[in-house]
Design a protein around this motif. Structure first.
Motif: not given
Length: 388
Positions: A18-32, A296-304
């Motif tokens: 979630g923090g990595a998404c905030h740094r990039i400017g992406y919207e984060s959704h978590y499922f649990t 974590f920012q790199a992992l978010v970018k990779a997932a995208m």
């Protein structure tokens, strides 16, 4: 419109994503479910109350939201994440690989032919006779075949102790689950390390190698972590080659992996693969503190599907680490008591003055301190000065 990330599972790792998404400017959704919710400034933007194994509902919600990438937070969510990504047509690991990626016996079989990554003698076991008939040399390591965090693990010094260790491992399985173990000959000496990597379309980048302080027998709990591991250039490259070859062999193509190894006399031995970010703050914040690289920012970018090539030669060369303050490390208590005043102290997590023996790694309920330095491990420097 900002891109949207689905985070499967809650807890510390969900917060890091979630923090990595905030740094990039992406919207984060978590499922649990509610007991997996996170708090703090880094928590994801949206929470979806859903069982992580309800893949159909997760996929349906992701389609409604317009999700662009999906990530796993734990071993349990790796196969779920792969299936969700496949159903949405997003980047992920092959579903058939993700379903077996936590199987330690299967992974050892996959690397059997490698010259760069080695194994001790090992056997899969559903009963003690499987171990006895394999004629392994004692001591051996006995552990559940698909659980992490050193849960259920024991060093068995002799055949007389096998029954107790087998029962201990079996007790770590969920009720109603048939226990399956892996037994392997104990590796003496060397340096125990963990390796953080990012895989992207089948190409692997080794981001950091962390030296571990092991508590040794009987449960080999981790008492500390230090980045970077103090390896020669030659051994560092052997780890890079061995782990990369191993990741290819087990079929991991996308996302992160926390690989545990031992380096003995210049040979790299596999302990286990974990297709998730390293815990104990290894992947966050320690990697950022030691390299300046936002893992974590790199992992978010990779997932995208947006990850640019990672140039590790541009990384900073600093030192970071974590020490647990427990019964096994009570000599650190005087340093821990006043570390919040030190310039090197990034975080002090105080739980209790009553130090008990650590039997499995648990950040939430254990004292620890995290350091960061330009020069060396400052805690080790203090200890060294006190012994002179």
């Amino acid at each position: 419109m900002s891109k949207k990330l689905a985070i499967i599972g809650g807890g510390i790792m969900a917060s890091a994503f979630g923090g990595a998404c905030h740094r990039i400017g992406y919207e984060s959704h978590y499922f649990t479910l509610p007991d997996g919710k996170v708090s703090g400034d880094d928590k994801p933007d949206y929470y979806h109350n859903v069982n992580i194994f309800d893949i159909e509902r997760i996929v349906e919600t992701c389609k409604e939201v317009g999700i662009d990438g999906v990530v796993a937070t734990t071993e349990l969510t790796v196969p779920v994440t792969a299936k969700v990504a496949a159903d949405l047509g997003l980047l992920g690991n092959p579903v058939d690989v993700a379903q077996v990626i936590t199987d330690k016996y299967r992974n050892r079989r996959c690397i059997d032919g490698l010259s760069t990554l080695h194994s001790p003698k090992y056997v899969e076991a559903t009963c003690m006779d499987d171990i006895i008939n394999a004629e392994l040399e004692y001591p051996i390591i006995l552990k559940p075949i698909n659980l992490g965090g050193k849960r259920g693990l024991s060093v068995v010094e002799n055949p007389q102790d096998l029954a107790k260790a087998f029962d201990y491992a079996a007790s770590s399985f969920r009720k109603g689950t048939a226990p399956t173990m892996i037994a392997e000959e104990f590796l003496y000496g060397g340096m125990e390390c963990s390796v953080e990597s990012i895989s992207y379309n089948g190409k692997h980048t080794i981001v950091q190698i962390t030296q571990k302080d092991s508590g040794g027998a009987p449960h080999c709990v981790e008492l500390g972590h230090h980045q970077p591991a103090p390896l020669s250039d030659e051994d560092w490259q052997k780890v890079v080659c061995g782990v990369s070859d191993g990741l290819t062999a087990i079929g991991l193509t996308n996302g992160c992996c926390h690989t545990e190894i031992k380096i003995i006399d210049g040979k790299v031995y596999l302990i286990e693969f974990n297709a998730r970010p390293g815990g104990d703050h290894i992947s966050h914040p320690m990697i950022m503190l030691s390299t300046g690289f936002d893992f974590f920012q790199a992992l978010v970018k990779a997932a995208m599907g947006e990850l640019e090539p990672i140039d590790t030669s541009k990384f900073a060369h600093r030192y970071s680490g974590l020490y647990y303050i427990v019964k096994q490390t009570e000599y650190l208590k005087p340093i821990f008591d006043n570390c919040q005043n030190a310039t090197w102290c990034v975080e002090k997590h105080f739980v209790t003055d009553n130090l008990t023996e650590l039997t499995h790694n648990d950040l939430e309920h254990t004292n620890y301190m995290i350091y960061s330095s330009d020069e060396c491990d400052p805690v080790a420097k203090i200890i060294d000065s006190q012994t002179k």
